[in-house]
Enzyme design. Sequence first.
Site, mmCIF file in Angstrom:
data_model
loop_
_atom_site.group_PDB
_atom_site.id
_atom_site.type_symbol
_atom_site.label_atom_id
_atom_site.label_comp_id
_atom_site.label_asym_id
_atom_site.label_seq_id
_atom_site.Cartn_x
_atom_site.Cartn_y
_atom_site.Cartn_z
ATOM 1 N N ASP A 60 31.322 -71.976 44.376
ATOM 2 C CA ASP A 60 31.175 -72.693 43.095
ATOM 3 C C ASP A 60 31.388 -71.715 41.934
ATOM 4 O O ASP A 60 32.038 -72.038 40.938
ATOM 5 C CB ASP A 60 29.822 -73.422 42.996
ATOM 6 C CG ASP A 60 28.612 -72.508 43.207
ATOM 7 O OD1 ASP A 60 28.759 -71.341 43.661
ATOM 8 O OD2 ASP A 60 27.491 -72.967 42.911
ATOM 9 N N ARG A 61 30.882 -70.504 42.079
ATOM 10 C CA ARG A 61 31.099 -69.468 41.058
ATOM 11 C C ARG A 61 32.583 -69.168 40.923
ATOM 12 O O ARG A 61 33.130 -69.100 39.818
ATOM 13 C CB ARG A 61 30.343 -68.187 41.424
ATOM 14 C CG ARG A 61 28.853 -68.317 41.424
ATOM 15 C CD ARG A 61 28.195 -67.048 41.955
ATOM 16 N NE ARG A 61 28.490 -65.866 41.134
ATOM 17 C CZ ARG A 61 28.241 -64.610 41.493
ATOM 18 N NH1 ARG A 61 27.697 -64.371 42.674
ATOM 19 N NH2 ARG A 61 28.519 -63.618 40.686
ATOM 20 N N ASN A 119 23.272 -76.557 45.868
ATOM 21 C CA ASN A 119 22.064 -76.454 46.681
ATOM 22 C C ASN A 119 21.105 -77.608 46.458
ATOM 23 O O ASN A 119 20.301 -77.921 47.331
ATOM 24 C CB ASN A 119 21.374 -75.122 46.436
ATOM 25 C CG ASN A 119 22.056 -74.005 47.204
ATOM 26 O OD1 ASN A 119 22.007 -73.964 48.416
ATOM 27 N ND2 ASN A 119 22.754 -73.123 46.495
ATOM 28 N N SER A 120 21.142 -78.250 45.281
ATOM 29 C CA SER A 120 20.251 -79.386 45.016
ATOM 30 C C SER A 120 20.982 -80.715 45.032
ATOM 31 O O SER A 120 20.511 -81.676 45.621
ATOM 32 C CB SER A 120 19.567 -79.244 43.650
ATOM 33 O OG SER A 120 18.857 -78.038 43.568
ATOM 34 N N TYR A 123 34.397 -59.229 43.897
ATOM 35 C CA TYR A 123 33.402 -58.827 44.898
ATOM 36 C C TYR A 123 33.992 -57.797 45.868
ATOM 37 O O TYR A 123 35.178 -57.840 46.180
ATOM 38 C CB TYR A 123 32.933 -60.065 45.677
ATOM 39 C CG TYR A 123 31.561 -60.573 45.273
ATOM 40 C CD1 TYR A 123 31.070 -60.386 43.980
ATOM 41 C CD2 TYR A 123 30.753 -61.246 46.200
ATOM 42 C CE1 TYR A 123 29.806 -60.853 43.631
ATOM 43 C CE2 TYR A 123 29.501 -61.719 45.847
ATOM 44 C CZ TYR A 123 29.027 -61.521 44.561
ATOM 45 O OH TYR A 123 27.786 -61.980 44.220
ATOM 46 N N THR A 179 20.402 -74.759 40.441
ATOM 47 C CA THR A 179 19.290 -74.304 41.284
ATOM 48 C C THR A 179 19.078 -72.813 41.037
ATOM 49 O O THR A 179 17.964 -72.354 40.792
ATOM 50 C CB THR A 179 19.624 -74.524 42.773
ATOM 51 O OG1 THR A 179 20.094 -75.853 42.943
ATOM 52 C CG2 THR A 179 18.419 -74.271 43.639
ATOM 53 N N GLY A 196 29.982 -66.823 45.935
ATOM 54 C CA GLY A 196 29.750 -68.268 46.022
ATOM 55 C C GLY A 196 30.974 -69.035 45.537
ATOM 56 O O GLY A 196 31.527 -68.731 44.483
ATOM 57 N N ILE A 238 24.720 -83.164 45.008
ATOM 58 C CA ILE A 238 26.160 -83.310 45.222
ATOM 59 C C ILE A 238 26.731 -84.029 44.003
ATOM 60 O O ILE A 238 26.315 -85.151 43.694
ATOM 61 C CB ILE A 238 26.469 -84.118 46.503
ATOM 62 C CG1 ILE A 238 25.832 -83.442 47.721
ATOM 63 C CG2 ILE A 238 27.974 -84.265 46.688
ATOM 64 C CD1 ILE A 238 25.985 -84.224 49.028
ATOM 65 N N LYS A 239 27.619 -83.345 43.274
ATOM 66 C CA LYS A 239 28.299 -83.973 42.155
ATOM 67 C C LYS A 239 29.586 -84.581 42.706
ATOM 68 O O LYS A 239 30.309 -83.917 43.441
ATOM 69 C CB LYS A 239 28.642 -82.945 41.064
ATOM 70 C CG LYS A 239 27.503 -82.574 40.126
ATOM 71 C CD LYS A 239 26.378 -81.794 40.767
ATOM 72 C CE LYS A 239 26.789 -80.382 41.146
ATOM 73 N NZ LYS A 239 25.668 -79.621 41.800
#
Length: 249
Positions: A101-102, A9-10, A92, A124, A99, A12-13
Site C-alpha cells: 500500500d505504501r 489491516n482494518s 528499501y 491502522t 508494504g 477493505i476499500k
Amino acid sequence: MILELDCGNSLIKWRIITQAGALAEGGLANSEEKLLGDLAALVNNQPQACRLVSVRSAEETDRLVSLLKARFGLSSVCAQPARELAGVRNGYEDYTRLGLDRWLAVVGAYQSAQKACLVIDVGTAITADFIAPDGQHLGGFICPGMPLMRDQLRTHTRKIRYGDESVVASLYGQSPGRSTIEAVERGCMLMLRGFIRGQLEIAHEYWRDDFETFLTGGDAGLVCEQIPGARLVPDLVFAGLALACPILR
Ligand SMILES: Nc1ncnc2c1ncn2[C@@H]1O[C@H](COP(=O)(O)OP(=O)(O)O)[C@@H](O)[C@H]1O
Ligand SMILES: CC(C)(COP(=O)(O)O)[C@@H](O)C(=O)NCCC(=O)O
Ligand SMILES: [K+]
C-alpha cells in the site's frame, strides 16, 4: 467495469471504475463477508475483472481471490513488489519488504507531482514515505495509528475503557481532556500531530519548500488542516494500483 480493492489491516476499500477510469461505485468493508455482500447487492456496474492490493497475509489474500472467483467468476490481478515502477525506484534494502500500500501510494503521488514528495498514510498504522525529485524513494517511517494507540491503552491499563462507538469528532479539542476518553483521544491526537510535524521538518531539510505533501488513509482528515497545501487524496493507493496492474485498462 473493473473492481479495485485495497485490503488494509482494518478495512477493505473497494470501488468499481469504468475501463476509462471513471468512478461508478465504491465503499468500505470491515470484513470479507461484508465486502462479498456489498458486491452481491450491486444492481448495475457488475465488474468483469478485479485488481487488488493487500497488506494482509498471503493466505488471507489467496482466500479472497478464490472467493471472488467462486462467487462472481471474477479473475483478480494482485499488485506485486517491484524495484521500479513509473519512474520511482524502491528505496528499501529488500524491496519485497516495503508494504505494497505504501509502494502504490508513493508511485501514485510521484506520478501526479513529478517532484519531491512526502506521502503520509493515516490508517491502522501511520506511514510516511519520502521520494526525491528524481523518483528515488528514500524510505520512510512507521508508527501506530489512532486505532492502535487507543487500543494499547485500553488493553494494557485497567481503567481506560471505552468503545469505538464513543469516538466522535467532537472529542478533539485543544484544551486538556476532562474525562478519560477526552484525555486519551486528545493525547493520541497530539502524538499523531507530533509525528506529522517531524515528517514535515525532515522534508524541509531535504527540499526546503520544494516538495508536495500527499495525505491519504481513513484518518487523514484528522490532520489535514495541520499541513497547509497538503493534497488530501483518499484514492492515492488506487492511483498506484492502476499503474502496477495496467493490463485491465
Ligand atoms: N466509515 C468508516 N468506517 C470505519 N472506519 C473509518 C470510516 N471512515 C474513516 N474511518 C477511519 O479509518 C481508519 C482506518 O483507516 P484505513 O486507511 O482504512 O486503514 P487500513 O488501510 O489500515 O485498513 C479507522 O481508524 C477509522 O478511524
Ligand atoms: C506499514 C503497514 C502495516 C501499514 O498498513 P495499514 O495501516 O495501511 O493497514 C503496511 O504497509 C505493512 O504491512 N508494511 C510492511 C512493512 C514495511 O512497510 O516495512
Ligand atoms: K496506513
